[in-house]
Scaffold this active site. Structure first.
Site, PDB file in Angstrom:
ATOM      1  N   ASP A 313       0.880  -1.155   0.000  1.00  0.00           N
ATOM      2  CA  ASP A 313       0.000   0.000   0.000  1.00  0.00           C
ATOM      3  C   ASP A 313       0.929   1.220   0.000  1.00  0.00           C
ATOM      4  O   ASP A 313       2.134   1.103   0.274  1.00  0.00           O
ATOM      5  CB  ASP A 313      -0.923  -0.014   1.223  1.00  0.00           C
TER       6      ASP A 313
HETATM    7  C1  BGC Z   1      -4.944   3.395   0.323  1.00  0.00           C
HETATM    8  C2  BGC Z   1      -5.111   2.383  -0.787  1.00  0.00           C
HETATM    9  C3  BGC Z   1      -5.007   3.085  -2.119  1.00  0.00           C
HETATM   10  C4  BGC Z   1      -3.685   3.818  -2.191  1.00  0.00           C
HETATM   11  C5  BGC Z   1      -3.474   4.543  -3.500  1.00  0.00           C
HETATM   12  C6  BGC Z   1      -3.724   4.257   0.152  1.00  0.00           C
HETATM   13  O1  BGC Z   1      -3.727   5.332   1.045  1.00  0.00           O
HETATM   14  O2  BGC Z   1      -4.900   2.725   1.570  1.00  0.00           O
HETATM   15  O3  BGC Z   1      -6.333   1.723  -0.661  1.00  0.00           O
HETATM   16  O4  BGC Z   1      -5.151   2.168  -3.162  1.00  0.00           O
HETATM   17  O5  BGC Z   1      -3.635   4.778  -1.148  1.00  0.00           O
HETATM   18  O6  BGC Z   1      -4.288   5.646  -3.620  1.00  0.00           O
END
Ligand code: BGC
Length: 817
Positions: A313
């Site tokens: 993530d």
């Molecule tokens: C989130 C993810 C997301 C990623 C990209 C993160 O803060 O937890 O779910 O896909 O950002 O935007």
């Protein structure tokens, strides 16, 4: 012999074309390829170029993909490899862009991309959020075109349909936008378990139950990927709270991990082959999930057969962006664990990878394995195939898809005296509640979508032919606009992950409400809630109604009931709220969830009876928040700034707890009403003893007056001599087709060995105990219609697995006896 000068640009375009042609020629034999018509690119034929030795092995589309990728890897420098193991930064992350050094990519607003190596013809592929539809920037500089996407219903609303076939069609529609806007991988679906109603991201997730989560997610992946684009199944695993999400250390037993927090992912991986998986932010038993080899290699790849890549993530594996900048200590552990791609990628990570490659701490073999998987993903992508995206997805068709899916995911919680459908269209309706005029399509953060419009409740009802009181409209419309603008402004000031705040209610005098009770026929009150990534919800004024909402419900019900008129409440919410204290005051409750951009139209379809409600709850609505089993340890300790959280409730999450410990909910798991009635009959098992597989069949008949669909749930009660078990667990479900009055359908529900088994840590195995198994077929987890039993004559050791998730602190789990 003619000499050709193949310049780089040509070589690149040639490679794209060759890869593209290889797609349609996949099944051709080498022989037929030799004879096939020559492909001509800019006047050159493949054979000409190849004969002149201008093509490298990796460019030869006739060779197996693995050989071509190995050849590419052999030509990559260490610098290139290090860069390839991470993304190219996150341009949309305002404020941090200069630090990260990212430039706006080909698709503005996308969450990131992979590294491109022009000299080897490796293009950048684009990844973008998220679960309710594609999230990109709708407006681009110096460009008069718009790039709006469809806001589909939030995950919870989709799951409430219990209809994988429908979800697959939603996925197909979502994937069409991904592909036509030039994106390669959608960062969705999200299927973390609803462990606690206050999780700020529950709206993105499907259920408190892993079977529902897994089946819905698999359907979504199959739908999206049918377009030839990828998905990223997230957040793997146990990403169950937003508070301190980057550093929270969760203490969870292996059994609870496997039965509850991993099960949905297991189903998804096995039934849909997602192109990618996203590891989560949190730690489990002292180690970041992105650095856990047991999770990412032993379980995900070896036990479940996952073939794709794992990405972190965004900035995952560190207590925050600044701690990642300050030190990159986890890089080696992440890559070794099988977390192939570090997202969104920071220069410091590249330096660390290079250093560790040089000093031997990061082996060549690990690097090459990760790169190989990343290149396999790149090779599959539309970008590699030079797909000519149109920037014109089927927005009109997809609006229809979201309207229908939202209607099917809405749940009728109460309908006294068959108040709904409300067919007296000529009569005036009073719409109360600021949310009636500012309907909420979906939550905030990466789960948000930049849609072109949202149909409010008022607009939907009016378009559906209903008459709305104009005086209330005149009062509410400017009020809602002003409050919304102020809320957005304050959120903007508070930064990128600022949480949305509830709009206050308009203070209406009792006299005005009494007047409306005389002059109009029906009251509709909408209660709204919004939440999003970066924070959890609160008990006061969020899970519980706020004082202004309580008085609105009280005043409207008193005034309307005094005139013998009825009140409907619409719940335009993303997560569970308290309902027990007020549900008896009102006549009907429709849980619309956050239903996407067509929300008002979808409500109108149910209101009028054009669609019969057929959604059911995928989670429990407790009487009070404190009844939730995880309420005792929610957010962890120390309370002021949680670092550790112990999952003492173990597997007893949601209905597994409520039903086993006989705690009465306000609305139970699996509950939902219809405008018609169903009769269940003829429950039969294919055998009275289990021998590898067993099918239960049951006939459902529509005994009411209108057409409708029914969700049939199979709960299994297993013997528990050797291991503590919930009183029953959902093991299969099915939804009927649209049954006309008087029509029946016989549904088949299948049980396989693993459905009978629990995970026994002492034996590192899934074990089904010998004994008597009770099969209960219900319209909900408490409304059991038919039951029967079968036996298992001998204990079954269904599957032996790697021992995983060693505890670093004791976990004293709840037991039922
Ligand atoms: C989130 C993810 C997301 C990623 C990209 C993160 O803060 O937890 O779910 O896909 O950002 O935007």
């Amino acid at each position: 012999m003619k000499k050709y000068h193949v310049n780089q640009a040509l070589k690149l375009s040639l490679m794209g074309a060759l890869v593209f042609s290889s797609v349609s020629w996949e099944n051709a034999t080498a022989k037929s390829l030799e004879k096939s018509p020559k492909i001509t690119i800019n006047g050159f034929t493949f054979e000409d170029l190849n004969r002149n030795g201008k093509l490298d092995k990796y460019e030869d589309y006739r060779l197996p993909m693995g050989d071509r990728i190995d050849d590419l890897i052999s030509k990559m420098t260490d610098e290139e490899k290090a860069a390839m193991l991470m993304g190219t930064g996150m341009p949309g992350f305002d404020g941090l862009t200069p630090v990260i050094g990212a430039i706006e990519g080909r698709v503005p607003g996308a969450a990131g991309g992979t590294y491109k190596i022009e000299r080897l013809g490796i293009p950048e592929i684009i990844v973008a959020d998220g679960p309710a539809g594609l999230r990109i920037k709708p407006i681009r500089e110096n460009n008069k075109n718009t790039y709006y996407c469809t806001a589909f219903p939030v995950g919870t609303a989709l799951a409430s349909t219990w209809n994988p076939e429908l979800i697959q069609s939603v996925g197909k529609a979502m994937g069409n936008e991904v592909k036509e806007y030039g994106v390669d991988v959608l960062l969705a679906p999200a299927l973390n378990i609803h462990r606690n109603p206050l999780n700020g991201r529950n709206f993105e997730y499907y259920s408190e139950d892993p079977l529902v989560s897994g089946k819905i997610a698999a359907a979504m992946v199959n739908g999206i990927q049918s377009n030839g684009v990828g998905t990223s199944v997230k957040h793997f695993a146990a990403n169950n709270q937003e508070t301190n999400r980057l550093s929270i250390n969760e203490h969870i037993t292996e059994r609870t991990m496997r039965e509850l927090y991993l099960k949905g992912f297991e189903i998804t991986v096995k039934e849909s082959n997602p192109w990618t998986v996203m590891s989560s932010y949190n730690l489990i038993n002292g180690t970041y999930t992105s650095a856990r080899k047991d999770l990412l290699t032993n379980i995900l790849r070896e036990e479940w057969g996952f073939k794709g890549i794992v990405m972190t993530d965004w900035f995952g594996g560190y207590a925050g962006f600044s701690s990642l900048q300050a030190g990159t200590s986890n890089v080696v552990a992440q890559l070794e664990a099988g977390n192939d791609l570090l997202m969104p990628g920071l220069p410091a990570q590249k330096t660390a990878i290079l250093e560790n490659m040089k000093n031997g701490k990061l082996s060549k073999a690990v690097v090459n394995t990760n790169i190989k998987r990343i290149l396999e993903l790149v090779f599959k992508s539309p970008t590699m195939a030079k797909y000519k995206y149109t920037d014109k997805p089927n927005l009109k068709g997809n609006a229809e898809v979201t309207r229908n899916a939202a209607a099917e995911g809405m749940i009728l919680l109460k309908n006294n005296g068959d108040l709904l459908p409300y067919q007296a269209k000529e009569k005036l309706i009073s719409a109360f509640g600021v949310t009636s005029y500012d309907f909420i399509a979906g939550g905030t953060g990466s789960g948000d979508v930049n849609e072109a419009y949202t149909v409010s409740l008022i607009e939907g009802l009016e378009k559906g032919g209903y008459k709305l009181d104009t005086e209330l409209k005149t009062l509410y419309t400017p009020f809602a606009a002003k409050e919304k603008a102020a809320e957005l402004e304050s959120r903007k000031k508070r930064g990128i992950l600022a949480l949305p705040e509830r709009l206050p209610e308009l203070d209406l005098s009792k006299d005005l409400i009494a007047k409306k009770a005389s002059t109009t026929e029906l009251a509709v009150i909408t209660i709204g809630r919004n939440s999003g990534e970066g924070g959890d919800r609160t008990v006061n004024n969020d899970f519980n109604l706020a004082a202004d909402e309580v008085s609105l419900i009280n005043n409207v019900t008193e005034a309307f009931h005094a005139k013998g008129k009825k009140v409907v409440v619409i719940l335009n919410i993303g997560g569970v709220i308290e309902t027990a204290s007020w549900k008896n005051k009102v006549d009907a409750i429709l849980l619309s969830w956050q239903p996407g951009q067509e929300g008002g139209n979808s409500v109108a379809d149910l209101f009028s009876g054009k669609v019969t409600p057929s959604g059911k709850l995928t989670m429990t609505f407790p009487v009070k928040y404190e009844d939730t089993p995880s309420a005792k340890n929610w957010l962890g300790t120390p309370a002021s700034n949680p670092e550790n959280v112990t999952y003492e409730e173990g597997i007893y999450v949601g209905y597994r707890y409520f039903n086993t410990f006989k705690v009465k909910p306000s609305f139970e798991f699996g509950y939902g009403l219809s405008y018609t009635n169903f009769e269940y009959a003829d429950l039969k098992l294919s055998s009275k003893t289990f021998d590898g597989k067993l099918t239960a069949s049951v006939t459902v008949k529509n005994t009411g007056k209108v057409a409708g669909k029914e969700i049939v749930q199979l709960y299994l009660s297993a013997p528990h001599q050797n291991i503590d078990k919930p009183v029953s667990e959902l093991k299969a479900f099915a939804k009927t087709k649209l049954l006309k009055p008087g029509q029946s359908e016989t549904l088949q529900l299948t049980l396989l060995p693993k459905d009978l088994a629990s995970f026994m840590e002492s034996r590192s195995a899934w074990v089904a105990e010998a004994g008597n198994y009770k099969v209960a077929i219900g319209a909900s987890s408490l409304d059991i219609k038919q039951s029967t039993a079968f036996s298992l004559t001998k204990e079954l050791e269904v599957e032996k697995v790697h021992k995983s998730f060693a505890l670093t602190a004791p976990v004293n789990e709840l037991k039922s006896k």
